[in-house]
Design an enzyme around this catalytic site. Sequence first.
Site, PDB file in Angstrom:
ATOM      1  N   ASN A 162       0.470  -1.162   0.183  1.00 61.18           N
ATOM      2  CA  ASN A 162      -0.209   0.114  -0.233  1.00 61.18           C
ATOM      3  C   ASN A 162       1.098   0.949  -0.277  1.00 61.18           C
ATOM      4  O   ASN A 162       1.409   1.534   0.544  1.00 61.18           O
ATOM      5  CB  ASN A 162      -1.407   0.166   0.789  1.00 61.18           C
ATOM      6  CG  ASN A 162      -0.133   0.001   2.340  1.00 61.18           C
ATOM      7  OD1 ASN A 162       0.193  -0.874   2.586  1.00 61.18           O
ATOM      8  ND2 ASN A 162      -0.605   0.516   3.404  1.00 61.18           N
ATOM      9  N   GLU A 208      -0.181   5.451   0.695  1.00 67.43           N
ATOM     10  CA  GLU A 208      -0.929   5.812   1.285  1.00 67.43           C
ATOM     11  C   GLU A 208      -0.327   7.696   0.915  1.00 67.43           C
ATOM     12  O   GLU A 208       0.454   8.217   0.141  1.00 67.43           O
ATOM     13  CB  GLU A 208      -0.646   6.168   2.411  1.00 67.43           C
ATOM     14  CG  GLU A 208      -1.124   4.764   3.226  1.00 67.43           C
ATOM     15  CD  GLU A 208      -1.618   4.239   4.572  1.00 67.43           C
ATOM     16  OE1 GLU A 208      -1.937   3.871   5.429  1.00 67.43           O
ATOM     17  OE2 GLU A 208      -1.003   5.640   5.571  1.00 67.43           O
ATOM     18  N   GLU A 225      -3.051  -4.557  -3.199  1.00 67.89           N
ATOM     19  CA  GLU A 225      -3.396  -5.615  -4.291  1.00 67.89           C
ATOM     20  C   GLU A 225      -3.830  -4.954  -5.824  1.00 67.89           C
ATOM     21  O   GLU A 225      -3.108  -5.358  -6.687  1.00 67.89           O
ATOM     22  CB  GLU A 225      -4.432  -6.215  -4.110  1.00 67.89           C
ATOM     23  CG  GLU A 225      -4.995  -6.828  -2.855  1.00 67.89           C
ATOM     24  CD  GLU A 225      -5.065  -6.148  -1.686  1.00 67.89           C
ATOM     25  OE1 GLU A 225      -6.099  -6.333  -0.595  1.00 67.89           O
ATOM     26  OE2 GLU A 225      -4.666  -4.747  -1.461  1.00 67.89           O
ATOM     27  N   CYS A 231     -10.339  -5.517  -0.278  1.00 71.34           N
ATOM     28  CA  CYS A 231     -11.264  -4.132  -0.265  1.00 71.34           C
ATOM     29  C   CYS A 231     -11.694  -4.396  -1.258  1.00 71.34           C
ATOM     30  O   CYS A 231     -11.995  -4.936  -2.396  1.00 71.34           O
ATOM     31  CB  CYS A 231     -10.784  -2.534  -0.093  1.00 71.34           C
ATOM     32  SG  CYS A 231     -10.161  -2.587  -0.940  1.00 71.34           S
ATOM     33  N   CYS A 276     -10.134  -2.859  -4.634  1.00 69.07           N
ATOM     34  CA  CYS A 276      -9.350  -3.877  -5.391  1.00 69.07           C
ATOM     35  C   CYS A 276     -10.201  -5.732  -5.785  1.00 69.07           C
ATOM     36  O   CYS A 276      -9.623  -5.896  -7.022  1.00 69.07           O
ATOM     37  CB  CYS A 276      -8.596  -4.545  -4.387  1.00 69.07           C
ATOM     38  SG  CYS A 276      -6.786  -3.401  -3.448  1.00 69.07           S
TER      39      CYS A 276
END
Length: 160
Positions: free
Chosen positions: A62, A64, A75, A112, A115
Amino acid sequence: MKKQKIEIPLEVFETVSELPIDIQELMNKAQQARENAYAPYSRFRVGAALQLSSGKIVLGNNQENAAFPSDLCAERVAVFNAGANFPNETITALAITVRSENKKISEAIAPCGACRQSLAEYEQKQKSPIEIYFMGETGEIIKVASVMDLLPLGFDAKYL
């Protein structure tokens, strides 16, 4: 009115050592990628590792941003990386792992919704399933045989 029940077929592994050897390696790579995540705001690190049909492993974590909608999940970083660098390869498996700097995560965390949708597009494009293995920092690992197991009523190009 007709009622139907959607069931998600899954396998549960108690530890990483129960996984097939190649998936153990894939999860290990996801754990390594997780530690390189850029997560200064959430302090929630996610690592992903894709296995391609050639045996290559593509990583993602990830990323951010202070403007939160600009973030990218691990992902999608991995699948977009594979799509950009290995466009003719098939994705066979995906391993995902998370770690919070605020608390211990011992339950499996699934991708999520964004994804799931992105992964489903790649699965449909390649016309073959992508196995997904996901876990917390520790604990059980859940396996689904296809992205569509996680997105059974998915939206795709046939509706456009």
